[in-house]
Design a protein around this motif. Structure first.
Motif, mmCIF file in Angstrom:
data_model
loop_
_atom_site.group_PDB
_atom_site.id
_atom_site.type_symbol
_atom_site.label_atom_id
_atom_site.label_comp_id
_atom_site.label_asym_id
_atom_site.label_seq_id
_atom_site.Cartn_x
_atom_site.Cartn_y
_atom_site.Cartn_z
ATOM 1 N N LEU A 219 0.836 -1.214 0.000
ATOM 2 C CA LEU A 219 0.000 0.000 0.000
ATOM 3 C C LEU A 219 0.864 1.256 0.000
ATOM 4 C CD1 LEU A 219 -2.971 -0.755 2.443
ATOM 5 C CD2 LEU A 219 -3.064 -0.340 -0.021
ATOM 6 N N LEU A 220 1.962 1.202 0.764
ATOM 7 C CA LEU A 220 2.849 2.366 0.830
ATOM 8 C C LEU A 220 3.535 2.580 -0.518
ATOM 9 C CD1 LEU A 220 4.020 4.566 2.704
ATOM 10 C CD2 LEU A 220 5.876 3.000 3.234
ATOM 11 N N GLU A 221 3.954 1.483 -1.151
ATOM 12 C CA GLU A 221 4.587 1.598 -2.480
ATOM 13 C C GLU A 221 3.584 2.189 -3.483
ATOM 14 O OE1 GLU A 221 7.731 1.124 -2.952
ATOM 15 O OE2 GLU A 221 8.005 0.396 -0.909
ATOM 16 N N LEU A 222 2.355 1.661 -3.431
ATOM 17 C CA LEU A 222 1.308 2.154 -4.340
ATOM 18 C C LEU A 222 1.056 3.639 -4.125
ATOM 19 C CD1 LEU A 222 -1.388 -0.680 -4.389
ATOM 20 C CD2 LEU A 222 -0.085 0.218 -6.341
ATOM 21 N N PHE A 223 0.980 4.032 -2.842
ATOM 22 C CA PHE A 223 0.736 5.447 -2.521
ATOM 23 C C PHE A 223 1.852 6.311 -3.100
ATOM 24 C CE2 PHE A 223 1.661 9.138 0.075
ATOM 25 C CZ PHE A 223 0.436 9.778 0.110
ATOM 26 N N THR A 224 3.119 5.858 -2.906
ATOM 27 C CA THR A 224 4.261 6.648 -3.374
ATOM 28 C C THR A 224 4.205 6.833 -4.894
ATOM 29 O OG1 THR A 224 5.550 5.632 -1.607
ATOM 30 C CG2 THR A 224 6.783 6.838 -3.283
ATOM 31 N N TRP A 225 4.002 5.713 -5.593
ATOM 32 C CA TRP A 225 3.989 5.778 -7.058
ATOM 33 C C TRP A 225 2.783 6.573 -7.575
ATOM 34 C CZ3 TRP A 225 7.886 5.001 -10.185
ATOM 35 C CH2 TRP A 225 8.951 4.206 -9.745
ATOM 36 N N ALA A 226 1.626 6.397 -6.903
ATOM 37 C CA ALA A 226 0.421 7.113 -7.333
ATOM 38 C C ALA A 226 0.601 8.617 -7.146
ATOM 39 C CB ALA A 226 -0.797 6.625 -6.546
ATOM 40 N N THR A 227 1.226 9.008 -6.026
ATOM 41 C CA THR A 227 1.470 10.440 -5.778
ATOM 42 C C THR A 227 2.399 10.999 -6.848
ATOM 43 O OG1 THR A 227 1.251 10.030 -3.412
ATOM 44 C CG2 THR A 227 2.253 12.115 -4.060
ATOM 45 N N ALA A 228 3.483 10.264 -7.121
ATOM 46 C CA ALA A 228 4.449 10.729 -8.129
ATOM 47 C C ALA A 228 3.760 10.823 -9.500
ATOM 48 C CB ALA A 228 5.640 9.784 -8.186
ATOM 49 N N ALA A 229 2.998 9.792 -9.845
ATOM 50 C CA ALA A 229 2.344 9.777 -11.160
ATOM 51 C C ALA A 229 1.307 10.890 -11.261
ATOM 52 C CB ALA A 229 1.679 8.420 -11.384
ATOM 53 N N GLY A 230 0.534 11.097 -10.184
ATOM 54 C CA GLY A 230 -0.497 12.140 -10.181
ATOM 55 C C GLY A 230 0.108 13.521 -10.371
ATOM 56 N N LEU A 231 1.156 13.814 -9.604
ATOM 57 C CA LEU A 231 1.796 15.125 -9.718
ATOM 58 C C LEU A 231 2.425 15.298 -11.101
ATOM 59 C CD1 LEU A 231 3.468 15.361 -6.182
ATOM 60 C CD2 LEU A 231 1.663 16.838 -7.075
ATOM 61 N N PHE A 232 3.004 14.207 -11.608
ATOM 62 C CA PHE A 232 3.653 14.277 -12.930
ATOM 63 C C PHE A 232 2.614 14.548 -14.022
ATOM 64 C CE2 PHE A 232 5.235 12.290 -16.842
ATOM 65 C CZ PHE A 232 6.394 13.027 -17.008
ATOM 66 N N LEU A 233 1.472 13.872 -13.923
ATOM 67 C CA LEU A 233 0.426 14.069 -14.928
ATOM 68 C C LEU A 233 -0.143 15.480 -14.875
ATOM 69 C CD1 LEU A 233 -1.479 10.652 -14.786
ATOM 70 C CD2 LEU A 233 -0.111 11.570 -16.680
ATOM 71 N N LEU A 234 -0.456 15.941 -13.654
ATOM 72 C CA LEU A 234 -1.019 17.295 -13.506
ATOM 73 C C LEU A 234 -0.030 18.358 -13.990
ATOM 74 C CD1 LEU A 234 -2.723 16.992 -9.998
ATOM 75 C CD2 LEU A 234 -3.882 17.368 -12.181
ATOM 76 N N GLY A 235 1.224 18.219 -13.512
ATOM 77 C CA GLY A 235 2.243 19.201 -13.884
ATOM 78 C C GLY A 235 2.589 19.113 -15.359
ATOM 79 N N GLY A 236 2.682 17.880 -15.857
ATOM 80 C CA GLY A 236 3.043 17.667 -17.258
ATOM 81 C C GLY A 236 2.001 18.272 -18.187
ATOM 82 N N ARG A 237 0.741 18.125 -17.794
ATOM 83 C CA ARG A 237 -0.367 18.672 -18.602
ATOM 84 C C ARG A 237 -0.241 20.200 -18.685
ATOM 85 N NH1 ARG A 237 -5.761 19.789 -17.085
ATOM 86 N NH2 ARG A 237 -7.189 19.688 -18.846
ATOM 87 N N ALA A 238 0.084 20.800 -17.549
ATOM 88 C CA ALA A 238 0.228 22.261 -17.528
ATOM 89 C C ALA A 238 1.418 22.703 -18.370
ATOM 90 C CB ALA A 238 0.395 22.741 -16.087
ATOM 91 N N VAL A 239 2.520 21.986 -18.257
ATOM 92 C CA VAL A 239 3.728 22.344 -19.020
ATOM 93 C C VAL A 239 3.448 22.229 -20.521
ATOM 94 C CG1 VAL A 239 6.101 21.669 -19.563
ATOM 95 C CG2 VAL A 239 5.334 21.725 -17.197
ATOM 96 N N MET A 240 2.756 21.160 -20.906
ATOM 97 C CA MET A 240 2.433 20.960 -22.332
ATOM 98 C C MET A 240 1.564 22.121 -22.840
ATOM 99 S SD MET A 240 3.680 17.896 -23.158
ATOM 100 C CE MET A 240 2.842 16.569 -23.952
ATOM 101 N N ALA A 241 0.578 22.480 -22.012
ATOM 102 C CA ALA A 241 -0.354 23.530 -22.444
ATOM 103 C C ALA A 241 0.361 24.874 -22.623
ATOM 104 C CB ALA A 241 -1.482 23.676 -21.416
ATOM 105 N N VAL A 242 1.364 25.104 -21.765
ATOM 106 C CA VAL A 242 2.032 26.413 -21.784
ATOM 107 C C VAL A 242 3.165 26.466 -22.808
ATOM 108 C CG1 VAL A 242 3.453 27.976 -20.375
ATOM 109 C CG2 VAL A 242 1.383 26.967 -19.421
ATOM 110 N N THR A 243 3.789 25.329 -23.086
ATOM 111 C CA THR A 243 4.987 25.390 -23.933
ATOM 112 C C THR A 243 4.819 24.803 -25.340
ATOM 113 O OG1 THR A 243 5.815 23.309 -23.022
ATOM 114 C CG2 THR A 243 6.540 25.342 -21.935
ATOM 115 N N LEU A 244 3.794 23.949 -25.542
ATOM 116 C CA LEU A 244 3.627 23.407 -26.896
ATOM 117 C C LEU A 244 2.922 24.435 -27.780
ATOM 118 C CD1 LEU A 244 2.730 19.620 -26.507
ATOM 119 C CD2 LEU A 244 4.948 20.714 -26.783
ATOM 120 N N SER A 245 3.341 24.512 -28.995
ATOM 121 C CA SER A 245 2.732 25.530 -29.863
ATOM 122 C C SER A 245 1.506 24.958 -30.569
ATOM 123 C CB SER A 245 3.748 26.004 -30.875
ATOM 124 O OG SER A 245 4.314 24.888 -31.535
#
Lengths: 110, 242
Positions: A84-110
Motif C-alpha cells: 500500500l505504501l509503495e502504491l501510494f508513493t507511485w500514485a502520488t508521483a504519477a499524479g503530480l507528474f500528470l497534472l504538472g506535465g499537462r500544464a507544461v504541455m499547455a504552456v509550452t507546446l505551440s
C-alpha cells in the motif's frame, strides 16, 4: 521507510528545485511588474524548448520529491506500509507528474 | 519546587502490554532520594509485586531507565528534586518498547536492532597477528571515542519520535554504535555497516529532531553520529557502492 536511494533522490531533487523555484518567482514578478497579459506570456512560452525544459525539470523534480516526502508522512503518522505504501508513493508521483506535465504541455507546446 | 513536603505523591504504571493504569502511592520524602529509591521503597513497603529492573545503581549498567513525568531518564542517577512537579511524580515503563509488566520493558527489539545495524565487532586480524597500534590523536579514533560511553540504557530510543512512528527504524543507539565501529580502525566491516544502515529502517529515516541527544544521560550525541552515517552513505552512494 527511507532507503539511501530514496534519501539521495529526495536531496538531489531538492537541489534541482532550489534554482528552479527562484527562477519561477523571478519570472512571475517580472511578468506581473511588466503587466504582461496571458496571451503575451503564452506567446513567449509556446514553442520554446528552453521553457519546456525549465518547467519540465521542475515537474519531474516536484513529483519525485513530494512523493518521497509524503511517503514518510503517511508511514509515520498513518501507519501505511508494504505494498500500500509503495502504491501510494507511485500514485502520488504519477499524479503530480500528470497534472504538472499537462500544464507544461499547455504552456509550452505551440 | 515543593520537595519540603513529608510525602511525595507518586503515580506508577501497573499492567502489561495489553492494558494497565497508573496507581497512586504516597512515599516518604528524603533529602537525598533518587527516582529508583522511590520505586524501590514502593516495592519494599507497599507492593512487593511491583516489577522493575535495575542492577548497578550508579549509572553504569543502563538497566533502570524509565519514563519520569513523561520523559525518559536513568532513574538511579535522577534526583527526585530534579523531576518533581507540584510534589508529584509519574513513573512509567520506557516508551517505544513492549511492556513485560509494570515498569519492566522487553529490551529485545532494542538489542535486535544493534545486531541489525552491524553493531558488533568485525575483526581485521587474527589472534596470531600483532596487535594493531592505534594513534589516540587520529581523527577517526577521536570520532569513535565520542560514542563509546553508551551504556545501552535505551533512553535515546524511548525519546525518539521516529522510532515511535516507524517500527523498522534502527534507532539512535544502534546507529551511534554503527558509527563508532565505522570509525574504528580495528573494525573491518565498514561496507557491511554502511549497507546495514542504508536499508528501509536505516539512518536516512532520522528527522534530526534531537530528542536522543537532548535526553542522553551520558551527554552523548547520537544525532551527530547519525549525521555522520548519512554523510558516509551519501559518499558511498556517489561512488556507486550502494
Amino acid at each position: 521507510m527511507l532507503t539511501v536511494r530514496l534519501y539521495m533522490l529526495q536531496r538531489i531533487t531538492a537541489l534541482l528545485m532550489a534554482p528552479l523555484v527562484l527562477g519561477h518567482l523571478a519570472v512571475m514578478i517580472y511578468a506581473v511588474q511588466g503587466g504582461l497579459s496571458a496571451a503575451e506570456i503564452l506567446g513567449r512560452t509556446q514553442g520554446s524548448v528552453a521553457w519546456f525544459l525549465f518547467y519540465g525539470c521542475f515537474v519531474v523534480a516536484v513529483s519525485v520529491h513530494a512523493a518521497i516526502g509524503l511517503r514518510v508522512v503517511v508511514h509515520e503518522l498513518m501507519g501505511l506500509k508494504g505494498t500500500l505504501l509503495e502504491l501510494f508513493t507511485w500514485a502520488t508521483a504519477a499524479g503530480l507528474f500528470l497534472l504538472g506535465g499537462r500544464a507544461v504541455m499547455a504552456v509550452t507546446l505551440s | 519546587m515543593s520537595s519540603d513536603a513529608d510525602e511525595l505523591e507518586v503515580s506508577v504504571w501497573r499492567g502489561d502490554n495489553a492494558s494497565g493504569r497508573f496507581e497512586d502511592f504516597r512515599v516518604p520524602a528524603q533529602e537525598n532520594q533518587t527516582i529508583l529509591d522511590v520505586v524501590s521503597w514502593i516495592q519494599q513497603h507497599r507492593d512487593p509485586t511491583l516489577s522493575y529492573r535495575y542492577a548497578c545503581r550508579v549509572g553504569m549498567c543502563g538497566s533502570c531507565a524509565m519514563m519520569v513525568n513523561g520523559v525518559p531518564r536513568w532513574t538511579c542517577r535522577t534526583h527526585v528534586k530534579v523531576a518533581l512537579k507540584d510534589n508529584r511524580i509519574s513513573i512509567g515503563p520506557l516508551r517505544n518498547l513492549p511492556v513485560i509488566k509494570d515498569l519492566a520493558t522487553d529490551m529485545d527489539p532494542f538489542f535486535d536492532k544493534w545486531v541489525a545495524a552491524e553493531g558488533m565487532h568485525h575483526p581485521s586480524r587474527t589472534r596470531d597477528d600483532a596487535i594493531e597500534q592505534i594513534n589516540p590523536e587520529d581523527a577517526s579514533r577521536q570520532e569513535a571515542n565520542k560514542g563509546i560511553e553508551c551504556i545501552n540504557c535505551s533512553v535515546c530510543y524511548a525519546a525518539c519520535d521516529t522510532v515511535a512512528g516507524n517500527d523498522d527504524y534502527l534507532g539512535p543507539a544502534a546507529l551511534q554504535r554503527a558509527w563508532t565501529l565505522y570509525n574504528d580502525a580495528k573494525d573491518a566491516g565498514k561496507l557491511n555497516i554502511l549497507e546495514a544502515v542504508s536499508g528501509k529502517g536505516g539512518c536516512h529515516n532520522c528527522h534530526s529532531q534531537g530528542g536522543c541527544s537532548h535526553y542522553c544521560p551520558n551527554d552523548l550525541n547520537p544525532m551527530a553520529a547519525i549525521a555522520g552515517l548519512k554523510r558516509a552513505s551519501a559518499l558511498s552512494f556517489f561512488k556507486g557502492r550502494k
